[in-house]
Write an enzyme that holds these catalytic residues in place. Structure first.
Site, PDB file in Angstrom:
ATOM      1  N   THR A  24      15.622  10.703 -53.264  1.00 28.33           N
ATOM      2  CA  THR A  24      16.165  10.953 -54.601  1.00 28.33           C
ATOM      3  C   THR A  24      16.247  12.459 -54.829  1.00 28.33           C
ATOM      4  O   THR A  24      17.236  12.974 -55.351  1.00 28.33           O
ATOM      5  CB  THR A  24      15.273  10.276 -55.662  1.00 28.33           C
ATOM      6  OG1 THR A  24      15.248   8.869 -55.383  1.00 28.33           O
ATOM      7  CG2 THR A  24      15.791  10.505 -57.069  1.00 28.33           C
ATOM      8  N   ASN A  39      22.789   0.486 -48.956  1.00 29.95           N
ATOM      9  CA  ASN A  39      21.432  -0.066 -48.946  1.00 29.95           C
ATOM     10  C   ASN A  39      21.400  -1.569 -49.205  1.00 29.95           C
ATOM     11  O   ASN A  39      20.498  -2.257 -48.761  1.00 29.95           O
ATOM     12  CB  ASN A  39      20.543   0.663 -49.960  1.00 29.95           C
ATOM     13  CG  ASN A  39      21.219   0.893 -51.288  1.00 29.95           C
ATOM     14  OD1 ASN A  39      22.286   1.494 -51.348  1.00 29.95           O
ATOM     15  ND2 ASN A  39      20.610   0.419 -52.347  1.00 29.95           N
ATOM     16  N   GLN A  72      20.013   4.970 -45.326  1.00 33.72           N
ATOM     17  CA  GLN A  72      19.995   3.639 -44.708  1.00 33.72           C
ATOM     18  C   GLN A  72      20.655   3.616 -43.333  1.00 33.72           C
ATOM     19  O   GLN A  72      20.711   2.557 -42.695  1.00 33.72           O
ATOM     20  CB  GLN A  72      20.664   2.613 -45.633  1.00 33.72           C
ATOM     21  CG  GLN A  72      19.951   2.433 -46.957  1.00 33.72           C
ATOM     22  CD  GLN A  72      18.590   1.763 -46.820  1.00 33.72           C
ATOM     23  OE1 GLN A  72      18.239   1.210 -45.763  1.00 33.72           O
ATOM     24  NE2 GLN A  72      17.785   1.801 -47.876  1.00 33.72           N
ATOM     25  N   GLY A 113      11.775   9.658 -45.352  1.00 35.91           N
ATOM     26  CA  GLY A 113      10.790   9.274 -44.351  1.00 35.91           C
ATOM     27  C   GLY A 113      10.427   7.801 -44.388  1.00 35.91           C
ATOM     28  O   GLY A 113      10.379   7.127 -43.345  1.00 35.91           O
ATOM     29  N   HIS A 114      10.208   7.278 -45.598  1.00 32.59           N
ATOM     30  CA  HIS A 114       9.636   5.929 -45.670  1.00 32.59           C
ATOM     31  C   HIS A 114      10.617   4.812 -45.335  1.00 32.59           C
ATOM     32  O   HIS A 114      10.229   3.654 -45.260  1.00 32.59           O
ATOM     33  CB  HIS A 114       8.982   5.682 -47.042  1.00 32.59           C
ATOM     34  CG  HIS A 114       9.933   5.456 -48.175  1.00 32.59           C
ATOM     35  ND1 HIS A 114      10.107   4.211 -48.731  1.00 32.59           N
ATOM     36  CD2 HIS A 114      10.734   6.292 -48.855  1.00 32.59           C
ATOM     37  CE1 HIS A 114      10.983   4.310 -49.736  1.00 32.59           C
ATOM     38  NE2 HIS A 114      11.367   5.562 -49.827  1.00 32.59           N
ATOM     39  N   THR A 167       4.360  23.904 -52.190  1.00 34.53           N
ATOM     40  CA  THR A 167       3.648  23.942 -50.911  1.00 34.53           C
ATOM     41  C   THR A 167       4.037  22.747 -50.046  1.00 34.53           C
ATOM     42  O   THR A 167       4.059  21.614 -50.526  1.00 34.53           O
ATOM     43  CB  THR A 167       2.123  23.937 -51.165  1.00 34.53           C
ATOM     44  OG1 THR A 167       1.829  25.053 -51.998  1.00 34.53           O
ATOM     45  CG2 THR A 167       1.327  24.032 -49.873  1.00 34.53           C
ATOM     46  N   CYS A 212      17.275  -6.413 -62.460  1.00 36.78           N
ATOM     47  CA  CYS A 212      16.913  -7.037 -63.726  1.00 36.78           C
ATOM     48  C   CYS A 212      17.069  -5.998 -64.828  1.00 36.78           C
ATOM     49  O   CYS A 212      16.301  -5.058 -64.891  1.00 36.78           O
ATOM     50  CB  CYS A 212      15.450  -7.436 -63.655  1.00 36.78           C
ATOM     51  SG  CYS A 212      15.166  -9.113 -64.077  1.00 36.78           S
TER      52      CYS A 212
END
Ligand code: PLP
Length: 390
Positions: A73, A153, A181, A202-203, A239, A328
């Site tokens: 994001t 996605n 994606q 990364g995730h 940092t 939703c």
């Protein structure tokens, strides 16, 4: 209860190799890479090594083109607001109707700020409207930013980013792609697809949450978005999150290997098995999105006449984690903007489910879903007011 995790487009399991590489940077090497002293300085080298791994994964010419940040994001916001800020005057942003909210949200704000935003549509298979794109490039003189995703996605549909970037560059635009994606699922190479900016998270590729990357091609005019210290060569204050960045480097190395060791073919085979099995055992089901231009791990399927959300709850009761194509919104079950943009028929719009696999998905897990999902769909259909009963 058994857990079968098929929601890898939402987030992925951090790879054990990633976690192992990160650990020393919590326990011993916890200094600040910007410090003048040797204790801090010793983490500067692993930070730069991770930058080199990411650069290698993306085909970047120079490691300094890699800017580490906190999430996709942030990367998308940086690309959009950073380029517009560098213009210093109103310009045009050309995007697609099916982008993630991390792009569509900033576009909305940029429109409020006086910029023009053009959203390019997709066809029934979710494929990008190239003719409308070319027309938009020609219709808008002045500064232009193209921001179009590499892979969607929700459906996994791939956009022709190389061609989109070539046309954008030829029209004088700065070109950004959200490749969140696509990364780790199809080869990404910024030497072949001449984008100026590219976002990765990364995730979504077996590193932890809390680290992302914005690739910034040398010479791209862009201002920082997170403004602060001189970190990341003045392009992103704050940092550096060294343990997570080290993890991101390892995740990129593993992803690069997985693209050539047959992992993606295995994932595609399992996805295709799931798809064929569900279509065969669940009447009135359909695949949403192109089946040929698609990342190997994603299946978006609609079970007509029933709510995707109720299917998800019942799958979850059986330990199966998937996701819905709907969001939703304020108590009403609104179909997703992606599914709507594709013109999916009314009877199928609410019943869309996304299954997304990873290299940790096993055949046994797919068999488990194929065993349970048809009975869930049949149960829901038996209760549906839209289905004629007996
Ligand atoms: N872009 C795309 C295409 C995504 O799929 C996602 C997350 O689902 C994001 C951006 C945002 O990622 P994050 O929530 O990690 O910032």
């Amino acid at each position: 209860m058994k857990t079968v995790y098929l929601d890898n487009n939402a987030t992925t399991r951090p790879a054990p190799e990633v976690i192992e590489a990160m650990m020393p940077f919590f326990t011993e090497l916890w200094g600040n890479p910007s410090s003048m002293h040797a204790f801090g300085g010793q983490v500067a080298r692993p930070l730069e090594a991770a930058r080199e791994e990411v650069a290698d994964f993306l085909g970047a010419e120079h490691p300094e083109e890699i800017v580490f940040n906190g999430c996709a994001t942030e990367g998308d916001n940086h690309a959009l607001f950073g380029v517009a800020a560098a213009w210093g005057k109103p310009g045009t942003i050309i995007t697609s109707r099916v982008e993630h909210p991390a792009v569509l949200g900033p576009c909305l704000r940029l429109r409020e700020m006086g910029h023009t935003v053009v959203e390019i549509g997709v066809d029934g298979e979710g494929l990008f409207d190239m003719a409308a794109y070319e027309a938009a490039l020609a219709a808008h003189p002045g500064p232009k930013l193209v921001s179009v995703m590499w892979a969607n996605n929700e459906t996994g549909v791939l956009f022709p980013i190389r061609r989109i970037a070539e046309l954008g560059k030829a029209a004088g635009a700065t070109v950004h792609t959200d490749a969140v994606q696509a990364a780790g699922k199809v080869p990404i190479d910024v030497r072949e697809a001449p984008v100026d900016l590219l976002t990765v998270a990364g995730h979504k590729m077996h590193a932890p949450k809390g680290v992302g990357v914005l690739y910034v091609r040398r010479g791209t005019r862009i201002k920082p978005y997170v403004i602060g210290g001189h970190q990341e060569r003045g392009r992103r204050g704050g940092t550096e999150n060294v343990p997570y960045i080290v993890g991101m480097g390892v995740a990129c190395r593993l992803a690069k290997a997985a693209l050539t060791d047959g992992s993606e073919l295995r994932i595609a085979r399992l996805r295709d098995k799931l798809e064929a099995g569900l279509l065969a055992t669940c009447p009135d089901s359909r695949v949403n999105g192109s089946r040929t231009h698609r990342v190997p791990n994603t299946l978006n399927v609609s079970f007509e006449y029933i709510e995707g959300e109720s299917v998800l709850y019942h799958l979850s009761d059986r330990g199966i984690c998937a996701s819905s194509g709907s969001a939703c919104a304020a108590g009403s079950l609104e179909p997703s903007h992606v599914i709507r943009a594709m013109g999916v028929p009314f009877t199928a719009v609410h019943g869309s489910i996304r299954f997304s696999l990873s290299r940790y998905t096993t055949e046994e897990e797919i068999d488990y879903v194929l065993h349970h999902c048809p009975e869930v769909v049949a149960e829901m259909r038996a209760l549906s007011p839209f289905v004629k009963h007996g």
